[in-house]
Design a protein around this motif. Sequence first.
Motif, short mmCIF file in Angstrom:
data_model
loop_
_atom_site.label_atom_id
_atom_site.label_comp_id
_atom_site.label_asym_id
_atom_site.label_seq_id
_atom_site.Cartn_x
_atom_site.Cartn_y
_atom_site.Cartn_z
N GLY A 180 9.20 13.90 -12.02
CA GLY A 180 8.09 13.11 -12.54
C GLY A 180 7.08 13.96 -13.30
N ARG A 181 6.82 15.14 -12.78
CA ARG A 181 5.89 16.05 -13.47
C ARG A 181 6.46 16.47 -14.83
NH1 ARG A 181 4.14 20.27 -8.61
NH2 ARG A 181 2.51 18.93 -7.64
N ALA B 230 19.61 19.25 -10.40
CA ALA B 230 19.56 18.81 -9.01
C ALA B 230 18.25 18.09 -8.71
CB ALA B 230 19.73 20.01 -8.08
N ALA B 231 17.15 18.60 -9.30
CA ALA B 231 15.84 17.98 -9.07
C ALA B 231 15.73 16.63 -9.77
CB ALA B 231 14.74 18.91 -9.56
N PHE B 232 16.35 16.49 -10.94
CA PHE B 232 16.25 15.25 -11.71
C PHE B 232 17.17 14.15 -11.17
CE2 PHE B 232 15.15 17.76 -15.86
CZ PHE B 232 13.93 18.12 -15.30
N GLU B 233 18.25 14.55 -10.52
CA GLU B 233 19.25 13.57 -10.06
C GLU B 233 18.64 12.61 -9.04
OE1 GLU B 233 23.77 13.43 -8.14
OE2 GLU B 233 22.74 15.34 -8.43
N GLY B 234 18.78 11.33 -9.31
CA GLY B 234 18.29 10.32 -8.38
C GLY B 234 16.80 10.06 -8.45
N ASP B 235 16.10 10.73 -9.34
CA ASP B 235 14.65 10.53 -9.50
C ASP B 235 14.42 9.63 -10.72
OD1 ASP B 235 11.92 10.61 -9.84
OD2 ASP B 235 11.75 12.80 -9.71
N ARG B 236 14.01 8.39 -10.47
CA ARG B 236 13.88 7.44 -11.58
C ARG B 236 12.73 7.78 -12.51
NH1 ARG B 236 10.33 2.94 -10.49
NH2 ARG B 236 9.25 3.16 -8.48
N PHE B 237 11.85 8.69 -12.10
CA PHE B 237 10.74 9.10 -12.97
C PHE B 237 11.06 10.36 -13.77
CE2 PHE B 237 8.72 6.88 -9.35
CZ PHE B 237 8.13 5.84 -10.04
N ALA B 238 12.22 10.95 -13.52
CA ALA B 238 12.58 12.23 -14.15
C ALA B 238 13.23 11.99 -15.51
CB ALA B 238 13.55 13.00 -13.25
#
Length: 427
Positions: free
Chosen positions: A5-6, A90-98
């Motif tokens: 998200g950031r 890995a951080a972006f996976e599954g994060d709908r805000f990424a």
Amino acid sequence: MRLGGRTQAAIDILQDVQNRHRPVADVLKNWGSSHRFAGSGDRAAIGNLVYDALRLKRSAQAMLGDDTPRAAIIGALLQSGLETPASLNAAFEGDRFAPEPLSPEECGHAAAFDIAALPQNITANVPDWCADQFQTAFGDKWVEEARALCQRPPLDLRANRLKVTRDEVATALASADAKACDIAPDGLRIPPIAGFSRHPNVQSEAAFEKGWFEVQDEGSQIVSLLAASGPAGQVLDYCAGAGGKTLALSAAHANKGQIFAHDAHRQRLAPIFERLKRAGCRNVQTLADESALTGLEGRMDMVLVDAPCTGSGTWRRRPGAKWRLTERQLADRKNEQASILDQAANYVRPGGRLVYITCSLFPDENDGQIASFLKRSPMFKPQDIGELWPAQLPGFPDRIITCGHGISLTPLRTGTDGFYFAAMIRQ
């Protein structure tokens, strides 16, 4: 907010900066106002991402093989060493805000990236048209000097010797890790921001409210000390602005002599009144109107011209400015500087000094400007800078760059913002 998200927020902000040609600080402030859910830590982290991307814009985009805000943000993250393509995905996976994960092509570009193989203008992270200015100023070292402007800056403070010693300020700010500067005798330095953190809000400290210190880059402190060398007398700070160098001169002269603070733009002087009161400066008189200077003509022992300039020496702190700057703006600044020098010269008494300072590293604004002035004004002669070294600056001459009629300070050589200083004596 999580990293994804950031990162997306930073991309959106940089896109807004690019599309609307707005100062990045304004865009960040507006984003924070419209995203109340973001905490102070989130806002600091997003700000760091945006500023890093602007500092490293060209090499960061080259790292991902694209010229988009996304490439700038992600490329800067990778160059910082904080993340790898794998860790970001890995951080972006599954994060709908990424943002979207890095593509195989982007990962390939990142894996093959070799900054030494890039064209020098891209390695240096400067606009193409600025490269000649850096090459003229620094020769073979120009890329190193330009890349030093891509680093995060420290937070520098000047202990106000009218009230306290540097050690007393250091004790008061021990929790902020404020240490003595290398060169400036009253300077304290808080290290550059690490990771996603932020500098402490030192202006909320009781010591600041008491007037014990001011926020001022060490380079600005040094050139102020050079300007203040010699006995206190009648001084005109012709482009005083918010008063940073005015306050430094007042403290260096221990409230002796008389300093007149003037600026052609009245609104720039607005902060000076509260600052003077807080610092305990009693030898400063503020003159907002040009007409108030009439009685000072030919009477000043020293006239200080802290000239408006491109600010290329401050690109560590204001990286967005380097991408907004144009050749036309440089030409406008040069014309303005020449006019100001000619006007300010009228206030110097015979035997008095005219001091010229910029926070630029461009020769056209610095030694080129002084060379032109000396041709127009033969009653002025350059002063040997060696005559101005205060005893409080031991070893400093070994670190500066001598250039024609003046000297330059740079992040690479002195660890400060970039400054130019020259002094001339009226015969």
